[in-house]
Design a protein around this motif. Sequence first.
Motif, PDB file in Angstrom:
ATOM      1  N   UNK A  66       0.846  -1.202   0.000  1.00 19.14           N
ATOM      2  CA  UNK A  66       0.000   0.000   0.000  1.00 19.14           C
ATOM      3  C   UNK A  66       0.878   1.248   0.000  1.00 19.14           C
ATOM      4  N   UNK A  67       1.906   1.251   0.856  1.00 20.62           N
ATOM      5  CA  UNK A  67       2.797   2.416   0.944  1.00 20.62           C
ATOM      6  C   UNK A  67       3.455   2.661  -0.409  1.00 20.62           C
ATOM      7  N   UNK A  68       3.885   1.585  -1.054  1.00 18.62           N
ATOM      8  CA  UNK A  68       4.560   1.731  -2.349  1.00 18.62           C
ATOM      9  C   UNK A  68       3.577   2.260  -3.400  1.00 18.62           C
ATOM     10  N   UNK A  69       2.376   1.697  -3.397  1.00 18.80           N
ATOM     11  CA  UNK A  69       1.369   2.137  -4.371  1.00 18.80           C
ATOM     12  C   UNK A  69       0.990   3.598  -4.158  1.00 18.80           C
ATOM     13  N   UNK A  70       1.108   4.055  -2.923  1.00 20.05           N
ATOM     14  CA  UNK A  70       0.773   5.451  -2.638  1.00 20.05           C
ATOM     15  C   UNK A  70       1.941   6.390  -2.922  1.00 20.05           C
ATOM     16  N   UNK A  71       3.046   5.842  -3.427  1.00 18.79           N
ATOM     17  CA  UNK A  71       4.116   6.713  -3.895  1.00 18.79           C
ATOM     18  C   UNK A  71       5.333   6.809  -3.001  1.00 18.79           C
ATOM     19  N   UNK A  72       5.422   5.988  -1.978  1.00 21.89           N
ATOM     20  CA  UNK A  72       6.623   5.987  -1.144  1.00 21.89           C
ATOM     21  C   UNK A  72       7.661   5.092  -1.838  1.00 21.89           C
ATOM     22  N   UNK A  73       8.885   5.619  -1.997  1.00 16.47           N
ATOM     23  CA  UNK A  73       9.924   4.829  -2.677  1.00 16.47           C
ATOM     24  C   UNK A  73      10.219   3.565  -1.887  1.00 16.47           C
ATOM     25  N   UNK A  74      10.405   2.468  -2.636  1.00 17.73           N
ATOM     26  CA  UNK A  74      10.611   1.167  -1.996  1.00 17.73           C
ATOM     27  C   UNK A  74      11.762   1.204  -0.981  1.00 17.73           C
ATOM     28  N   UNK A  75      12.824   1.942  -1.317  1.00 14.78           N
ATOM     29  CA  UNK A  75      13.997   1.997  -0.430  1.00 14.78           C
ATOM     30  C   UNK A  75      13.664   2.677   0.896  1.00 14.78           C
ATOM     31  N   UNK A  76      12.554   3.404   0.917  1.00 14.34           N
ATOM     32  CA  UNK A  76      12.190   4.118   2.145  1.00 14.34           C
ATOM     33  C   UNK A  76      10.968   3.507   2.825  1.00 14.34           C
ATOM     34  N   UNK A  77      10.692   2.265   2.475  1.00 19.17           N
ATOM     35  CA  UNK A  77       9.685   1.490   3.213  1.00 19.17           C
ATOM     36  C   UNK A  77      10.463   0.447   4.001  1.00 19.17           C
ATOM     37  N   UNK A  78      10.524   0.593   5.311  1.00 14.20           N
ATOM     38  CA  UNK A  78      11.388  -0.253   6.131  1.00 14.20           C
ATOM     39  C   UNK A  78      10.534  -1.044   7.108  1.00 14.20           C
ATOM     40  N   UNK A  79      10.929  -2.275   7.343  1.00 12.98           N
ATOM     41  CA  UNK A  79      10.203  -3.100   8.310  1.00 12.98           C
ATOM     42  C   UNK A  79      11.170  -3.478   9.431  1.00 12.98           C
ATOM     43  N   UNK A  80      10.767  -3.214  10.684  1.00 13.31           N
ATOM     44  CA  UNK A  80      11.643  -3.558  11.822  1.00 13.31           C
ATOM     45  C   UNK A  80      10.844  -4.264  12.914  1.00 13.31           C
TER      46      UNK A  80
END
Lengths: 196, 596
Positions: B486-500
């Motif tokens: 969802x975050x990626x589809x909404x325009x957040x760059x993949x490199x800045x979607x982080x999972x911790x």
Amino acid sequence: MRKSIMIVGVGGQGSLLAAKIIGRAAVSQGYDVKVSEVHGMSQRGGSVVTYVRYGDKIYSPIICRGEADVILSFELLESARWLPYLKKGGVIVTSEQKINPMSVITGKAAYPEAIVEKLEQAGAAVVSADSLDIARKAGNEKASNVALIGLGEKYFGIDSEILRDAVRTSVPEKFVELNLRAFDLGAEAAATYKNQ
Amino acid sequence: MGSNSAAALSMKKLMIGNEAVARGLYEAGVRLVSSYPGTPSTEITEFAAKYDEIYAEWAPNEKVALEVALGGSIAGGRTFCGMKHVGLNVAADPLFITSYTGIGGGMLICVADDPGMHSSQNEQDSRHYAIAAKLPMLEPSDSAECCAFAKAAFDLSERFDTPFILRSSTRVAHSQSLVEIGEREERPLREYSKDASKYVMMPANARPRHAVVEERLDKLRAFAEITALNRIELNSGKLGIITAGSSYIYARECFGEEASYFKLGMINPLPLKSLADFASKFERVIVIEELDPVIETQVRSAGIKNALGGDVEGKNLLPLTGEFSSELLKELILGEKADYAELPDMNIPPRPPALCSGCPHRGTLYVFKKLGLTVFGDIGCYTLGAAQPLAAMDTTLCMGASISAAHGFSKIRGAESAGKTVAVIGDSTFMHSGMTGLADITYNMGIMTVVIVDNSITGMTGHQQNPCTGLTLKNQPTYAISLEAVAEALGVEKAHIRVVDPYDITAFENVLKEELEAQVPSVIICRRPCVLLKYVKAAPPLSVDTEKCRSCKACMSIGCPSLSFVNRKAVIDETLCVGCGVCSHLCRFGAIGGKK
């Protein structure tokens, strides 16, 4: 006949089950019953209160200050917090378990001393016991809420056998024996309590 | 009729108001329930889901839920939608339009208010919505009425071609009382035929529909004068009380047979002729209602007077805020103070709710505090992080507002707030109304770090499934929406979607610092299931090596209920600790570890 029972404790201690048992027993005894529960945010480790009222006809599910016949308290400090709700001549049935509130944990406040003595000085009749220990003797600490119902049994105005039946129908089948033992040991502890 | 069903008909059961509403839905032959959880309304939908005959779902938010219920009603089935008071703000758009379109199959909307704010961010009075949307509203006082009113609403809905609103409140929704159980009446689907004049609300069609709404309101006013939903209890004495809902039970408790009561079950529209007749019989008439003077204002503006020609009383005596009780009425109306004992010399520390031991949100909130960030919070358990000692929230507003308000804040504060501001929101709340805020940020070249605390459940309301959990309300496995996708589809760059993993606070702190420095929108997903979920197994409890403990109290800064300080050393309560290890990350002396 009209009884107002206030069940107080800390969110997560099982006061809803205790309310369910007493409420069901009051229905079996033929009374009109109202039980008020608290859900949502207040359940997360906060001070919680559940009201059980029964008698010929009950309107409000809420118990106001000076109205409770019995305060059934799962935690010692909570019995002090809710004292103003006790009726003159009412009785506090309390566990001796202590759970520190966050301000005590962080050292900003102290857990009060000699609570039972101070409640008695304020005119309340108090029956206290280590309900965790009673439950442990019955087989599991988790039955401490039912042990406390046993401890307060004679103040509810409900037949003992009807209360035991309500325990039977309110807990999962595999825990029935454990909880009935806890109930009986609680009732025994009340019978031998210092003031009796 | 067999003896079994005869027995069922006379069965009385102790139910909370919410279970009784669900029973009413079942008995009325309801086919579809769509809701979003919210205390104190949640259990209606959970209980309704237990009936195989009812299709029940959690929608992503209240607006969607109400539209689903409307669609099902247009299709000819009886439908229901439940929410808390603030949920009706979200669903207000379809609410107002249902008034114009009317319904196909009977339709009921339940809104549960929270006077006293046991579990809410405000204390709004939903009765205003019924007046504003010109919809009929019923208000029960106990569980028996919850069941009976919910059931009755469907016949009335079909008779008057309008949705009905059932207004509940915390004390009615969560109080148990006895309910007589009836049987389900299956209803054939009502006919569906295309009718643009009724369901296509463009100006040319909506103008005549507005006239229909006004005519319907007149018919409902006439109905209010005769319905048994309203009742009069005549007793001796000179005092007449006009009341409804939870206020009725407090009034009845306070005045008993010393007063007479006009007990309203239908609170919009009001039976003003009957109320005028009632008021004229008593030397003193008081409207007793929690929150706003909704009934009182209408009664007074209709010119209704008591037997002496005096004004009807109400908010001149009683507060606009908080919950009522019989004690409050006794004091403010009768001047009688309660008699009770106190412990004047004891300082009783307060016990507000707190994050649970092992709560995955704790470490996340601690890092916010450590870095001194401005934190835009949202609605969920993480709101508890606003309390001491974490005190890690700058705002808690409404569902989804963390992301959008943080964006507005950064547009005004610019460089000054850059790299120092975050939005924090839960998985369910993000699906509810966080996505649109994120779209606003990416679309409008905002720079913001959004932390989604994904505990894989809707936590605060008591564990409801949501579109990210892979299970439906009825516990069927289903498609689980990916927050990353969802975050990626909404325009957040993949490199800045982080999972911790939020238990690893060192890793989270490093990732957070990196993303706060990035000059693009970023999403950090702190993923770990709620510690109270049954499938989550606790790790062995930790303990403190008192030799190594230097009494620095660093571990006390996270507000964990398992930790306390005894004899100048940290102590861990083994019955509460679930071994999350967040405290051991904070100990510079290696004093906290697994049991030896």
